[in-house]
Design an enzyme around this catalytic site. Structure first.
Site, PDB file in Angstrom:
ATOM      1  N   ASP A 183      20.267  13.775  59.797  1.00  0.00           N
ATOM      2  CA  ASP A 183      19.893  13.022  58.595  1.00  0.00           C
ATOM      3  C   ASP A 183      19.519  13.953  57.439  1.00  0.00           C
ATOM      4  O   ASP A 183      19.610  13.557  56.279  1.00  0.00           O
ATOM      5  CB  ASP A 183      18.717  12.092  58.905  1.00  0.00           C
ATOM      6  CG  ASP A 183      19.129  10.922  59.772  1.00  0.00           C
ATOM      7  OD1 ASP A 183      20.295  10.505  59.701  1.00  0.00           O
ATOM      8  OD2 ASP A 183      18.290  10.428  60.544  1.00  0.00           O
ATOM      9  N   HIS A 219      12.209  24.497  60.213  1.00  0.00           N
ATOM     10  CA  HIS A 219      11.965  23.067  60.322  1.00  0.00           C
ATOM     11  C   HIS A 219      11.443  22.661  61.702  1.00  0.00           C
ATOM     12  O   HIS A 219      11.427  21.480  62.039  1.00  0.00           O
ATOM     13  CB  HIS A 219      13.246  22.285  60.002  1.00  0.00           C
ATOM     14  CG  HIS A 219      12.995  20.950  59.378  1.00  0.00           C
ATOM     15  ND1 HIS A 219      13.059  19.767  60.062  1.00  0.00           N
ATOM     16  CD2 HIS A 219      12.657  20.614  58.106  1.00  0.00           C
ATOM     17  CE1 HIS A 219      12.788  18.758  59.253  1.00  0.00           C
ATOM     18  NE2 HIS A 219      12.546  19.238  58.071  1.00  0.00           N
ATOM     19  N   GLU A 238      22.237   3.150  61.847  1.00  0.00           N
ATOM     20  CA  GLU A 238      20.873   3.505  62.233  1.00  0.00           C
ATOM     21  C   GLU A 238      19.966   2.305  62.029  1.00  0.00           C
ATOM     22  O   GLU A 238      20.206   1.474  61.139  1.00  0.00           O
ATOM     23  CB  GLU A 238      20.332   4.690  61.416  1.00  0.00           C
ATOM     24  CG  GLU A 238      20.907   6.027  61.823  1.00  0.00           C
ATOM     25  CD  GLU A 238      20.135   7.201  61.249  1.00  0.00           C
ATOM     26  OE1 GLU A 238      20.548   8.341  61.494  1.00  0.00           O
ATOM     27  OE2 GLU A 238      19.111   6.995  60.559  1.00  0.00           O
TER      28      GLU A 238
END
Length: 526
Positions: free
Chosen positions: A162, A101, A273
């Site tokens: 997240d 990632h 958030e």
């Protein structure tokens, strides 16, 4: 110096006896034959390595010579020891790869060895209950699997990212940040112990009390000091349900003041958030697929077209027997906020559904062919005192819409981060994470040049240049720099410590070269 030539002599003899021609001038071309001499529980792969020459960023491609599928930590240690023995004469380098990632090729390596960390997942998972519960996990475990295993005991880690389909070692090498960080700190603030294979091949257990210098070096250390093969993660009782809330603001000052108030309170939401939304059509209608409006009539009349709006997303954890208390707490907290009243939306989901929410989007994007495309992300940490100056210039001037991906913007408390780690932060107690999570699909399958990518990169460049010219005091999260001078400026007063630790634990600079901080070099003469 002679001792560091021994591996080359052994390699020469091995290949000569095997009948392999020795006219090759670059000894690293002999890597496959040499690596095959290492006794392993796992195995190396030398062909069909395309998968390991790309990442989530989809902007860079560097092909390795070999990929190690380790079946044990010893496999990793023995491989690194063999490469270390080759010395600086060999350009061979090593990188750990989690779920791939990374954004700018950090988990890739040209002509070197990629260690596929997911091969280790599940080999060491063990939950310990008690007054201070924790779980021991492999560095190659995905956080989603850690969650599923700990939930069997009614427990879960305290701090998250997240997106949960990332490896433990990968996020701990950066920080691991989400909407719980204001309370619990990042993931690296919730680690009791690590097992690390250093750049010399040594397997070392470390914690705040044992080998503490390596412990703090590796946390947020961008893979520069060793490969995290095991971690002991703090746990807490896990809730079963989540009240998930979204509201909109039209004024940036009110939006940030309310966020700052919430993260300063002792009794507050469990996750906070914020998002910046620029010129999005039918915004609230899009929410209706997952959320229920408090006032459907008013919500249907709200128009987001052409406006810059700010979304505050919050959750309150609860169990089925706590619904009434939870609802009262939510009402009380919402009464303190100054959002646009017609934009209150709520939903109830399971704890797992909320934490794994991004994976739902991933499945949808993959089905549309929109996942494996360039992701020119930019993640910044902005001091509280500069966030208004930053927003005034960036939102609406440099950026005119958010159609290609979300912009996250939320505050965290610096006191929840440990300054002894390798992570670099703004100096103020409260700072904001601002994440530009853009995608750049090619305008046409036949296009040689991706104009969307070029536009996004130019905007990122303008944002960074503004921060530098206006002395915003910005630091990059998931940093990417191209020169050592830029890295020196990034680390600031931590640079000397970072270099000292590099010399101590990876003296040949053979680990994680894709970060671009150090180049492989010979041991200094002592």
């Amino acid at each position: 110096m002679y001792s560091h030539n021994l591996p080359f002599l052994k390699l020469f003899m091995l290949l000569s006896l095997s009948g392999i021609a020795m006219h090759i001038s670059n000894p690293d071309l002999l890597v496959p034959a040499y690596l095959q001499t290492i006794p392993l529980n796992g195995h190396f792969l030398f062909q069909n390595l395309t998968e390991f020459s790309k990442d989530f960023g989809n902007r860079f491609s560097y092909e390795p010579s070999a990929v190690l599928y380790p079946a044990s930590v010893t496999d990793i240690s023995d491989t690194i020891k063999h490469v270390f023995e080759l010395g600086a004469q060999s350009g061979l380098t090593v990188v750990a790869r989690g779920h791939g990632h990374s954004l700018q090729g950090q988990a890739q390596v040209t002509g070197g060895i990629v260690i596929r960390m997911e091969s280790l997942q599940g080999t060491q998972t063990m939950v310990h209950t008690g007054e201070f519960p924790y779980v021991d996990v492999s560095g190659g475990d995905l956080w989603i699997n850690v969650l599923k295993e700990t939930l069997k005991h009614g427990l879960a880690p305290k701090s998250w990212t997240d997106y949960l389909h990332l490896t433990v070692g990968g996020t701990l090498s950066n920080a691991g940040v989400s909407g719980q960080a204001f309370r619990h700190g990042p993931q690296i603030s919730n680690v009791y112990e690590l097992e690390i294979v250093t750049g010399k091949g040594d397997i070392m257990k470390c914690s705040a009390k044992e080998n503490s210098d390596l412990f703090y070096a590796a946390l947020g250390g961008l893979g520069q000091f060793g490969i995290i093969t095991r971690a002991r993660i703090a746990l807490e009782p896990a809730p079963k349900m989540v009240k998930w809330i979204r509201v909109l603001y039209s004024d940036f000052t009110t939006f940030t003041e309310d966020q700052e108030m919430l993260i300063s309170m002792e009794k507050t939401f469990d996750y906070i958030e914020g998002f910046v939304i620029i010129n999005r059509t039918g915004l609230l209608n899009n929410w209706r697929s997952s959320f229920k409006p408090q006032d459907p009539v008013q919500a249907s009349q709200f128009n987001s077209d052409g406006r810059t709006l700010f979304c505050l997303e919050m959750t309150k954890n609860y169990n089925p027997d706590e619904v009434e208390t939870m609802e009262q707490e939510v009402v009380q907290l919402l009464s303190k906020l100054r959002y646009v009243s017609s934009t209150l939306f709520k939903s109830e989901v399971t704890y797992v559904e909320f934490l794994d929410r991004v994976h739902v989007s991933e499945i949808k994007l993959r089905s549309q062919g929109l996942w494996e495309i360039p992701h020119p992300w930019l993640n910044l940490l902005i001091p509280k005192s500069k966030i208004h100056e930053f927003a005034k210039e960036v939102f609406g001037k440099i950026l005119t819409d958010t159609s290609n991906g979300p912009i996250l913007l939320y505050p965290v408390n610096r006191s929840k981060w440990d300054n002894r780690t390798s992570v670099v932060l703004p100096k103020e107690e409260v700072f904001y994470l601002v994440a530009f999570l853009f995608s750049a699909p090619s305008p046409s399958p036949t296009s040689e040049k991706n104009e969307n990518l070029e536009i996004a990169l130019q905007k990122n460049k303008k944002v960074v240049e503004f921060c530098n010219s206006a002395n915003i005091g910005m630091k990059q999260y998931l940093p990417h720099h191209t020169t050592q001078e830029e890295w020196r400026a990034h680390f600031g007063d931590k640079w000397e410590t970072f270099c000292r630790r590099k010399q101590a634990y990876d003296p040949l600079a053979m680990l994680a070269p894709g970060q671009g901080i150090f180049r492989k070099s010979p041991l200094p003469l002592l």
